[in-house]
Design a protein around this motif. Structure first.
Motif, PDB file in Angstrom:
ATOM      1  N   LEU A   1      15.724  38.936  48.644  1.00 30.67           N
ATOM      2  CA  LEU A   1      15.597  40.123  49.478  1.00 30.67           C
ATOM      3  C   LEU A   1      16.681  40.199  50.545  1.00 30.67           C
ATOM      4  N   SER A   2      17.439  39.115  50.709  1.00 34.10           N
ATOM      5  CA  SER A   2      18.521  39.111  51.696  1.00 34.10           C
ATOM      6  C   SER A   2      19.668  38.256  51.184  1.00 34.10           C
ATOM      7  N   PHE A   3      20.805  38.410  51.822  1.00 36.00           N
ATOM      8  CA  PHE A   3      22.007  37.690  51.420  1.00 36.00           C
ATOM      9  C   PHE A   3      22.678  37.118  52.667  1.00 36.00           C
ATOM     10  N   ASP A   4      23.017  35.848  52.611  1.00 35.10           N
ATOM     11  CA  ASP A   4      23.565  35.151  53.768  1.00 35.10           C
ATOM     12  C   ASP A   4      24.924  35.725  54.170  1.00 35.10           C
ATOM     13  N   HIS A   5      25.120  35.890  55.452  1.00 36.85           N
ATOM     14  CA  HIS A   5      26.400  36.381  55.979  1.00 36.85           C
ATOM     15  C   HIS A   5      27.213  35.203  56.493  1.00 36.85           C
ATOM     16  N   LYS A   6      28.163  34.770  55.687  1.00 34.72           N
ATOM     17  CA  LYS A   6      29.026  33.645  56.013  1.00 34.72           C
ATOM     18  C   LYS A   6      30.466  34.135  56.192  1.00 34.72           C
ATOM     19  N   PRO A   7      31.213  33.572  57.137  1.00 35.73           N
ATOM     20  CA  PRO A   7      32.592  34.013  57.378  1.00 35.73           C
ATOM     21  C   PRO A   7      33.491  33.874  56.158  1.00 35.73           C
ATOM     22  N   SER A   8      33.182  32.947  55.266  1.00 32.50           N
ATOM     23  CA  SER A   8      34.024  32.724  54.097  1.00 32.50           C
ATOM     24  C   SER A   8      33.813  33.752  52.993  1.00 32.50           C
ATOM     25  N   ASN A   9      32.759  34.571  53.079  1.00 37.83           N
ATOM     26  CA  ASN A   9      32.564  35.643  52.098  1.00 37.83           C
ATOM     27  C   ASN A   9      33.715  36.641  52.211  1.00 37.83           C
ATOM     28  N   ASP A  10      34.235  37.081  51.091  1.00 45.04           N
ATOM     29  CA  ASP A  10      35.445  37.914  51.090  1.00 45.04           C
ATOM     30  C   ASP A  10      35.325  39.143  51.991  1.00 45.04           C
ATOM     31  N   ASN A  11      34.237  39.888  51.858  1.00 41.18           N
ATOM     32  CA  ASN A  11      34.080  41.105  52.661  1.00 41.18           C
ATOM     33  C   ASN A  11      33.969  40.785  54.146  1.00 41.18           C
ATOM     34  N   GLU A  12      33.308  39.675  54.450  1.00 36.46           N
ATOM     35  CA  GLU A  12      33.157  39.283  55.844  1.00 36.46           C
ATOM     36  C   GLU A  12      34.500  38.849  56.433  1.00 36.46           C
ATOM     37  N   THR A  13      35.254  38.092  55.649  1.00 38.65           N
ATOM     38  CA  THR A  13      36.572  37.645  56.111  1.00 38.65           C
ATOM     39  C   THR A  13      37.484  38.826  56.400  1.00 38.65           C
ATOM     40  N   ARG A  14      37.463  39.832  55.518  1.00 36.31           N
ATOM     41  CA  ARG A  14      38.323  41.008  55.710  1.00 36.31           C
ATOM     42  C   ARG A  14      37.978  41.723  57.020  1.00 36.31           C
ATOM     43  N   ARG A  15      36.693  41.876  57.310  1.00 37.64           N
ATOM     44  CA  ARG A  15      36.304  42.544  58.546  1.00 37.64           C
ATOM     45  C   ARG A  15      36.710  41.722  59.760  1.00 37.64           C
ATOM     46  N   ILE A  16      36.482  40.426  59.699  1.00 37.98           N
ATOM     47  CA  ILE A  16      36.821  39.530  60.814  1.00 37.98           C
ATOM     48  C   ILE A  16      38.307  39.622  61.149  1.00 37.98           C
ATOM     49  N   VAL A  17      39.148  39.530  60.124  1.00 37.50           N
ATOM     50  CA  VAL A  17      40.599  39.563  60.327  1.00 37.50           C
ATOM     51  C   VAL A  17      41.053  40.938  60.825  1.00 37.50           C
ATOM     52  N   ALA A  18      40.471  42.001  60.247  1.00 37.16           N
ATOM     53  CA  ALA A  18      40.846  43.360  60.655  1.00 37.16           C
ATOM     54  C   ALA A  18      40.506  43.630  62.117  1.00 37.16           C
ATOM     55  N   ALA A  19      39.489  42.932  62.633  1.00 35.52           N
ATOM     56  CA  ALA A  19      39.076  43.135  64.020  1.00 35.52           C
ATOM     57  C   ALA A  19      39.797  42.207  64.992  1.00 35.52           C
ATOM     58  N   GLY A  20      40.688  41.351  64.469  1.00 36.97           N
ATOM     59  CA  GLY A  20      41.470  40.483  65.333  1.00 36.97           C
ATOM     60  C   GLY A  20      41.015  39.045  65.382  1.00 36.97           C
ATOM     61  N   GLY A  21      40.095  38.681  64.540  1.00 36.35           N
ATOM     62  CA  GLY A  21      39.625  37.303  64.503  1.00 36.35           C
ATOM     63  C   GLY A  21      40.218  36.541  63.340  1.00 36.35           C
ATOM     64  N   TRP A  22      39.720  35.350  63.105  1.00 37.89           N
ATOM     65  CA  TRP A  22      40.169  34.531  61.986  1.00 37.89           C
ATOM     66  C   TRP A  22      39.038  33.625  61.531  1.00 37.89           C
ATOM     67  N   VAL A  23      39.208  33.043  60.365  1.00 41.26           N
ATOM     68  CA  VAL A  23      38.222  32.120  59.805  1.00 41.26           C
ATOM     69  C   VAL A  23      38.870  30.756  59.668  1.00 41.26           C
ATOM     70  N   GLU A  24      38.276  29.749  60.280  1.00 44.75           N
ATOM     71  CA  GLU A  24      38.768  28.382  60.223  1.00 44.75           C
ATOM     72  C   GLU A  24      37.585  27.445  59.999  1.00 44.75           C
ATOM     73  N   LEU A  25      37.698  26.560  59.024  1.00 44.83           N
ATOM     74  CA  LEU A  25      36.607  25.642  58.685  1.00 44.83           C
ATOM     75  C   LEU A  25      35.317  26.401  58.379  1.00 44.83           C
ATOM     76  N   ASN A  26      35.477  27.568  57.729  1.00 43.32           N
ATOM     77  CA  ASN A  26      34.351  28.432  57.369  1.00 43.32           C
ATOM     78  C   ASN A  26      33.582  28.936  58.594  1.00 43.32           C
ATOM     79  N   ARG A  27      34.253  29.043  59.726  1.00 44.72           N
ATOM     80  CA  ARG A  27      33.624  29.525  60.954  1.00 44.72           C
ATOM     81  C   ARG A  27      34.465  30.646  61.566  1.00 44.72           C
ATOM     82  N   VAL A  28      33.802  31.567  62.235  1.00 47.18           N
ATOM     83  CA  VAL A  28      34.494  32.646  62.938  1.00 47.18           C
ATOM     84  C   VAL A  28      35.246  32.046  64.121  1.00 47.18           C
TER      85      VAL A  28
END
Length: 349
Positions: free
Chosen positions: A177-204
């Motif tokens: 019924l739900s899906f985990d939101h992890k920084p390493s997920n492709d869609n999540e990574t794209r949003r993070i980077v587009a907003a000025g952040g980055w993903v390191e060690l699978n963390r925002v």
């Protein structure tokens, strides 16, 4: 949640000196010498559902989870609502969400129009914006997952940000019924980077192991992006399911459970105990005890706070009727989610 990695970094971002790593080191990198196994347990029921819940501090220095179960909602007596909120960096945001999120959902204009899914989305965003403007909340460094299940018109509506998780048993089959939101997920990574952040060690930004949450306002300061486009967003995924007679139960739990067990193992564990007519709140307690690590040398597995809400569908019958259903052999098990961290020694019978 944030987990101890053995090293810490400090970041300067958007004019803010990030104390996340300091907070993370103090709050999450240390554990007790012995776990706190006292459980806060409760139950409730009506003609439609029988519900049990329990939470346990475990090995953590503080209890940062919150949960909610309501058999009716304000101004809507024909609905049920359940939520699990797994806080990090403190309990304040989790507690605020547990006390208020359902109000923002049910009072949303989309709810009165019958668009429950959109009411959930807007309710999450409204609550997050409200906290950012609240004098007592706006400077909070803490955040929380938010996982809610709303039952109405014979449907399940599940809204989620973070990595708490809801799973249904449908004639013994696992239905995510739900899906985990992890920084390493492709869609999540794209949003993070587009907003000025980055993903390191699978963390925002090398710190936060979630890519969506309520709170965590230091990650929501890009004034050129919408709330749903921020590095960390409070915009939930919403899953809608039609309830049929094969639905047996729904479990909502924080990642302290799912880090240890696969979805199929949890459903099997619960189903076997319902078949024995064990009460839902007792099942919640036994599940947490089964997931609790004997020590904290297991890479963090079983060392987290734990919260479980078990919602059993009665379909107009009795709990004994559900027990008979669960005593039957499960049909072929399917799952949209997978977790490789189950404990082989766990007794699932």
């Amino acid at each position: 949640m944030w987990y101890h990695t053995g090293h810490y970094k400090k970041y300067i971002w958007c004019g803010w000196f990030s104390w996340y790593t300091v907070l993370y080191k103090y709050e999450m990198g240390h554990t007790l010498s012995e776990p706190v196994t006292v459980k806060n347990t409760s139950s409730c029921e009506n003609h439609y559902v029988k519900v049990g819940s329990s939470c346990m501090q475990g090995w953590r220095i503080n209890m940062e989870d919150a949960h909610t179960h309501l058999l009716t909602l304000p101004s809507d007596k024909d609905s049920c609502y359940f939520g699990v909120f797994d806080g990090h960096g403190g309990a304040k945001v989790a507690q605020y969400a547990g006390n208020n999120l359902h109000k923002r959902i049910v009072n949303n204009e989309y709810y009165s129009r019958g668009n429950i899914a959109e009411a959930l989305r807007q309710g999450f965003l409204h609550l997050d914006t409200e906290m950012q403007k609240d004098e007592a909340m706006k400077d909070e460094l803490a955040g929380t997952t938010a996982l809610v299940v709303l039952l109405k018109n014979n449907k399940i509506f599940c809204g989620n940000v973070g990595d708490s998780r809801a799973v249904a048993s449908v004639a013994g089959r696992v239905e995510a019924l739900s899906f985990d939101h992890k920084p390493s997920n492709d869609n999540e990574t794209r949003r993070i980077v587009a907003a000025g952040g980055w993903v390191e060690l699978n963390r925002v930004n090398g710190n936060l192991a979630l890519s969506r949450a309520l709170g965590d306002f230091v990650f929501k300061k890009n004034d050129k992006k919408k709330p749903e486009e921020q590095i960390v967003t409070a915009f939930p995924d919403v899953v809608e399911k039609e309830i049929n007679p094969d639905y047996e139960f729904v479990i909502l739990a924080c990642d302290g459970i799912w880090d240890v067990l696969e979805n199929e193992d949890v459903v099997k564990f619960i189903r076997a105990r319902i078949a024995q007519k064990m009460q839902p709140e007792t099942i919640c307690e036994e599940l947490m005890t089964a997931c609790l690590a004997p020590d904290c040398n297991m890479g963090g597995l079983g060392c987290d706070n734990m919260t479980v809400v078990l919602v059993c569908f009665l379909h107009g019958g009795t709990y004994d009727d559900l027990a008979k259903k669960c005593s039957r052999q499960a049909s072929h098990t399917i799952s949209a989610l997978h977790n490789d961290n189950s404990l082989n020694s766990l007794d699932l019978k």
